[in-house]
Design an enzyme around this catalytic site. Sequence first.
Site, short mmCIF file in Angstrom:
data_model
loop_
_atom_site.label_atom_id
_atom_site.label_comp_id
_atom_site.label_asym_id
_atom_site.label_seq_id
_atom_site.Cartn_x
_atom_site.Cartn_y
_atom_site.Cartn_z
N VAL A 126 -0.46 -0.61 8.02
CA VAL A 126 -1.17 0.59 8.17
C VAL A 126 -1.57 1.23 6.94
CG1 VAL A 126 -0.98 3.08 9.10
CG2 VAL A 126 0.57 1.28 10.16
N GLY A 169 2.82 -4.28 1.94
CA GLY A 169 4.14 -3.96 1.93
C GLY A 169 4.15 -2.46 3.09
N HIS A 170 2.96 -2.10 3.50
CA HIS A 170 2.86 -0.79 4.04
C HIS A 170 2.29 -1.12 5.48
CE1 HIS A 170 1.57 3.43 4.91
NE2 HIS A 170 2.44 3.60 4.18
N PHE A 171 3.05 -1.19 6.48
CA PHE A 171 4.68 -1.48 6.49
C PHE A 171 4.63 -2.98 7.01
CE2 PHE A 171 4.12 3.08 7.97
CZ PHE A 171 5.17 3.59 7.06
#
Length: 154
Positions: free
Chosen positions: A52, A45-47
């Site tokens: 990242v 979920g990042h990103f």
Amino acid sequence: MNKDTILAQLPYSRPFLFVDEILEIDENKVSGTYTFDPSLDFYKGHFKDNPVTPGVILTETMAQIGLVCLGIYLSAGSGATEDEDETMAGHVMLTSTAIDFLKPVFPGEKVTVHAEKVYFRFKKLNCSVQMLNASGEVVCKGTIAGMVTKRMNG
């Protein structure tokens, strides 16, 4: 205290262990590596669609290598006998950070952390720390500090 003993004393386990190896350590500095496994859950979920490594995870990696490993080494060498080294190695509790993030770290990247002791007194360890990517570029740098406490096993 040798490198393997320090790694065994770390109070973390996977998936929250961000130290693969200690390259060198002495009373003034430490260097170590970690490779970010692409399957780590935070990448989902990042990103979205362009993962990242979060800055907080980069900070944690620098803290584990550059502060906790050095704190364990220093506390074991601060008056403990050889027999006590493995049973009285210190815990290091993070107290402050000031980190500048310069480049992203992507899933699968191997980083190297270098830390130099600024001071170690009154149980407080302060270090200047930087993280480099495989190309030798600085991805983040700053200062990190923590309190070293004795740990009694058993």
